[in-house]
Design a protein around this motif. Structure first.
Motif, PDB file in Angstrom:
ATOM      1  N   GLU A   1      35.922  63.232  51.061  1.00  0.00           N
ATOM      2  CA  GLU A   1      36.020  64.620  50.494  1.00  0.00           C
ATOM      3  C   GLU A   1      37.196  65.236  51.416  1.00  0.00           C
TER       4      GLU A   1
ATOM      5  N   THR B   1      39.339  67.390  46.555  1.00  0.00           N
ATOM      6  CA  THR B   1      38.040  66.813  46.477  1.00  0.00           C
ATOM      7  C   THR B   1      36.855  67.197  46.972  1.00  0.00           C
ATOM      8  N   ASP B   2      35.689  67.054  46.063  1.00  0.00           N
ATOM      9  CA  ASP B   2      34.522  67.428  46.814  1.00  0.00           C
ATOM     10  C   ASP B   2      33.474  66.800  47.452  1.00  0.00           C
ATOM     11  N   ASP B   3      32.221  66.996  47.840  1.00  0.00           N
ATOM     12  CA  ASP B   3      31.400  66.060  48.394  1.00  0.00           C
ATOM     13  C   ASP B   3      31.138  64.620  47.871  1.00  0.00           C
TER      14      ASP B   3
END
Length: 270
Positions: free
Chosen positions: A202, A221-223
């Motif tokens: 992340e 970038t996400d979770d």
């Protein structure tokens, strides 16, 4: 002059516009604008779906396609005898009496919006529901759109939306009077992870640069370690991924002529 403005981002693919068009025109004679539409084979308002990317990074977008009611309509040019004409309000009409037998008109439309009725020996297409417009109403597709993705009205009243919109294939020079907001573009997507611990990363910084124009896009970038960079034109790009504690990752000359799922990208620790 009347125009359609269609917001692709608001369309959820319910097909109401296509269905109510059939309901309005199948078995109904709206002369002098149109003879009845056949039960099958014709889609005067056609909803098409456009698939982007590859599993698991896939998006499907829907696009409503009526007649474009062009100012420089090819069908009017090919007809040459008034069997196809433009009304004062901008709607293009195929005269169901004068156009009988004119199968050549089907191929005149660069958007494929004209259909052939074998039973009536007649080319047919969207009329913009001219019979309803004459009665002070809106076309059935507009009335039935639950998300208000399709708007119809005077060009002056919709000028703010038009200023942000596009037309399909402007290079044809036919000047469509159907405008689109949020037309599908390409995307580059992927997932970033640490192979040593087999965990997604992340907060990695993802940069995409158009090699020709220098324009850049940045995402984090996400979770789930995912990134999506959307609304890209075709071209050649450079992709960079950076995160503290990891070696930078770079792909040069990334050709984007469709939506791309890069897949899983491993960052190595420094």
């Amino acid at each position: 002059m009347k125009v359609f403005v269609i917001d692709v981002a608001k369309c959820n693919g319910c097909y109401n516009c296509q269905l109510v068009c059939k309901d309005e025109h199948v078995d109904n004679d709206w002369s002098p604008y149109a003879k009845p539409q056949p039960d099958t084979g014709h889609f005067w308002m056609k909803l098409i779906d456009i698939e982007h990317g590859s599993v698991p990074k896939v998006k499907i977008e829907y696009q409503a396609r009526p007649c474009m009611h062009c100012d420089n309509a090819k069908c009017i040019e090919v007809a040459g005898d008034g069997s196809v004409y433009k009304r004062n309000d901008g709607l293009v009409i195929i005269d169901p009496e004068k156009a009988t037998g004119r199968r050549d008109l089907v191929d005149s439309c660069p958007y494929g919006a004209i259909y052939w009725n074998d039973k009536l020996n007649l080319p047919q297409k969207c009329t913009g529901c001219a019979h309803l417009v004459d009665a002070g109403e809106v076309p059935r597709c507009v009335e039935a759109c639950a998300t208000e993705a399709i708007k119809f009205g005077e060009e002056e009243e919709l000028k703010e939306l038009i200023s942000r919109a596009e037309v399909l294939q402007p290079e044809l020079g036919v000047k469509p009077r159907v405008y689109y907001l949020n037309l599908p573009k390409f995307f580059v997507a992927g997932e970033v992870y640490d192979p040593d611990i087999d965990e997604v990363l992340e907060g990695a910084q993802v940069t995409l640069i158009n090699n020709e124009t220098g324009q850049s896009w940045r995402e984090t970038t996400d979770d789930f370690g995912d990134f999506w960079i959307r609304r890209l034109n075709s071209g050649c790009y450079t992709l960079k991924i950076e995160k503290n504690g990891y070696q930078p990752y770079q792909v040069q000359d990334l050709k984007v002529d469709k939506s791309i799922n890069i897949g899983s990208i491993a960052l190595k620790r420094e």
